[in-house]
Design an enzyme around this catalytic site. Structure first.
Site: not given
Lengths: 444, 237
Positions: B93, B126, B188
């Site tokens: 990330c 996002r 993740h």
């Protein structure tokens, strides 16, 4: 007229959903908002004394309900969103529920739990006279992006409530930092070191004022503790409401402002919730003996260390929503020295957060304690939880994966431990509680 | 013989269960009798990259990422030689974005370490959700993404082809980068627990860099693969 129509339509919807036996309490609010968008402004204008908003990651519902108990105990009438529906529609529904058919809200107080990210929207229609913020931890990250975004949202909401009294947890640097730019603020906290010593993620160890690392004399839990910034001077404020002489044998007790409070519930974090409620009530001028009496009458909410008996075995049920509250729950499990079988339930629906990576931030390693006889994982993400436990070095033969909740509970009840502990996240709360009630009835 | 992991700034880059990756590498080594330890690197200590077999760089909030960037920039040459010499680096990330040339935000552009020829620009929304990607060598890789940046990787080899989710930039259908012994990704979840094949690949690279036998004793991965399969089935079938 529009207001009355909205109240009627929404009341009808409430009656309808009750007939269908649903727990959901925000649909009527949605209907009322469609008919009358400023319904909240109109209905809340009738409140005679204070409107209090309760925000924060953990302890919102408990704190709000403690406030409700104190207010009702001294004979006040109160509008409250008791069941935890804390977005705009849920707050509207609470007022609708209370309103007369002519659209009047005849109450002294409103105590409203609000989702931190939605508060800025709710505050367009209503201005609380008092705002309580319990703490700020990582929660439902996939919705907010990250904790900084949450704080930005909170600051936006606070901008709409410049004259409100802020009641803040001074032990949490993230929460306390919100008070530095607000003119009317009181703090609560615990100055004595509780000595909990947990191994966990700490969220806000960096000063929000200047970005440098905070120094701690000690931690209570999470990032809560006695902190200071050596660069800019930001530090833990001296709390006006300081909890002391903390005990947590079976139930918790503490002293504040010279009074002794025995809380009828477990868990150290409930002392923080009670201090928040105390500070609010004191700011309203409620006499000390009435506040203490109210707190001592508080009854725990669904899934907050609730107890059931199934097949003569004590089953303790707890809700945990994020790493911080999971760590609290696991500590509670291990505070019990008797042997136990444990159930952990993880869902990934929207209210839970779709992202389950936080499971790796929780100190589940504690469950490798020999007093834990077995662990059963359940819920939509039972398999993720099983992997997590495997990497705590819990032997595979102690772990069972059972996505069906009822079967998972029975697996634990039939285990050889003396007690059963069940910890689930948000959307498993109501369904699990129902199953536990049914099982308790079945084996009576 | 002990393998060593450097976990960079776990106090700053600790979003999204990053620690799960360290836990997984560590346990999978220990279960095979491979000695391994992790140094958590804090503050302004100088890092001797050559002491380490794996460097892990996680994700953090924008503010914290900026603090980390400043620390890393002062060690740019050391990190670059570590990578050029075949050092194993896992970046997730925010850590992934920092390896590139820049991260362009609305009002400012943050220069990166320039280890990868990739560029990141902030987008409107996002990109959030479960992800399934496919890599020729490792098969499917599952994870969860949550990033505002869109990363363009030019001629780099991606970590995988997107089967479900957004990937690097929601446009070109690929996710992450593999370059030398660097694995960089937005995933993740945590990444490694549910992708034991990828984790073992990383362990083999670490052993190989030390000139050790890369043959790994098999482990019973039933629960890991079961959790992996659940995600693949739920989102791609």
């Amino acid at each position: 007229m529009r207001k009355i129509l909205a109240v009627w339509a929404a009341k009808l919807a409430i009656a309808g959903s009750k007939l269908l036996g649903k727990n959901g309490s925000s649909t009527p609010g949605t209907i009322a908002l469609k008919i009358c968008p400023d319904i909240l402004t109109r209905l809340s204008g009738d409140i005679k004394k204070d409107i209090v908003a309760v925000w924060g990651t953990n302890g919102k519902t408990t704190t709000n309900n403690m406030i409700l108990t104190i207010l009702e105990n001294q004979g006040s009438t109160v509008v409250c969103n008791k069941v935890g529906s804390n977005m705009l529609s849920g707050v509207v529904a609470a007022f609708i529920n209370y309103a007369t058919l002519s659209g009047k809200v005849n109450a002294d107080y409103a105590c409203l739990e609000m989702d931190e990210a939605y508060a800025r929207i709710i505050l367009k229609y209503i201005t609380p006279t008092k705002i309580v913020i319990t703490n700020l931890f990582r929660d439902q990250m996939d919705r907010y992006g990250e904790i900084d975004t949450t704080i930005k949202y909170i600051q936006e909401a606070l901008g709409k409530a410049e004259d409100s009294l802020l009641v803040l947890n001074g032990d949490d640097p993230l929460t306390a930092s919100l008070g530095t730019s607000h003119k009317n603020t009181v703090y609560y906290g615990i100055s004595e070191n509780l000595g909990l010593n947990l191994n966990e993620t700490r969220e806000g160890r960096y000063c929000r004022m200047c970005g440098s690392e905070l120094k701690y004399d000690f931690y209570q839990y999470g990032q809560l503790g006695k902190y200071r910034c050596e660069k800019c001077g930001f530090k833990r404020p001296v709390p006006q409401y300081d909890g002391s002489k903390i005990t947590s044998e079976d139930y918790v007790s503490f002293d504040v402002k010279g009074a002794h409070v025995d809380l009828p519930c477990k868990g150290i974090y409930n002392i923080y919730n009670a201090l928040a409620a105390y500070a609010f009530a004191d700011s309203c001028g409620i006499p000390q003996e009435k506040i203490v009496e109210g707190l001592q009458k508080y009854k725990g909410q669904s899934g907050r260390m609730e107890e059931f008996t199934i097949k003569n075995k004590l089953v303790v049920f707890n809700l945990a929503k994020n790493p911080a509250s999971f760590n609290r729950s696991i500590s509670n499990v291990l505070a019990e020295k008797r042997t136990k079988d444990v159930v952990i339930g993880i869902n990934d629906n929207d209210p839970d957060g779709n992202d389950v990576s936080w499971l790796w931030d929780v100190d589940f390693e504690q469950l490798s304690d020999p007093s834990v006889i077995s662990c059963t994982t359940t819920g939509i993400r039972a398999k993720d939880m099983t992997v997590r436990l495997k990497y705590c070095d819990i032997p595979p033969d102690k772990i069972t994966t059972e996505s069906r909740v009822k079967e998972a509970v029975m697996n634990a009840v039939n285990g050889s431990g003396e007690r059963v502990y069940i910890v689930v996240n948000y959307t498993l709360l109501f369904s699990t509680k129902k199953i536990l009630q049914e099982l308790e009835e079945e084996y009576k | 013989m002990k393998l060593k992991i450097a976990h960079l700034y776990p106090d700053l880059l600790n979003l999204y269960g990053d620690i799960g990756n360290i836990t997984t590498v560590t346990k999978r080594c220990k279960w095979r009798g491979i000695d391994i330890e992790t140094d958590s690197i804090y503050g302004n200590e100088k890092i001797h990259f050559t002491d380490y077999d794996l460097v892990f760089l996680g994700g953090g909030s924008d503010r914290e990422q900026l603090l980390v960037r400043d620390k890393l920039m002062s060690m740019k040459n050391e990190i670059t030689s570590y990578v050029n010499d075949g050092g194993v680096l896992l970046a997730v990330c925010g850590g992934y974005q920092l390896l590139g040339s820049y991260y362009k935000l609305k009002e400012e552009t943050i220069k990166g370490l320039e280890i990868l020829n990739i560029q990141t620009e902030i987008g409107d929304k996002r990109l959030i959700g479960d992800v399934v990607i496919e890599n020729e060598k490792f098969g499917t890789i599952v994870g969860f993404e949550n990033h505002g940046g869109r990363t363009f990787i030019n001629d780099h080899t991606p970590l995988g082809k997107v089967l479900h989710g957004h990937g690097n930039n929601d446009k070109d259908g690929v996710e992450g980068v593999i370059y030398k012994n660097v694995i960089a990704t937005y995933l993740h979840g945590s990444l490694l627990p549910k992708n034991p094949v990828l984790c073992d690949h990383i362990i083999r690279l670490m052993l190989e860099q030390r000139g050790l036998d890369t043959e790994l004793a098999p482990l019973d991965d039933a629960s890991e693969l079961d959790a992996h399969k659940y995600i693949v089935d739920r989102f791609t079938k």
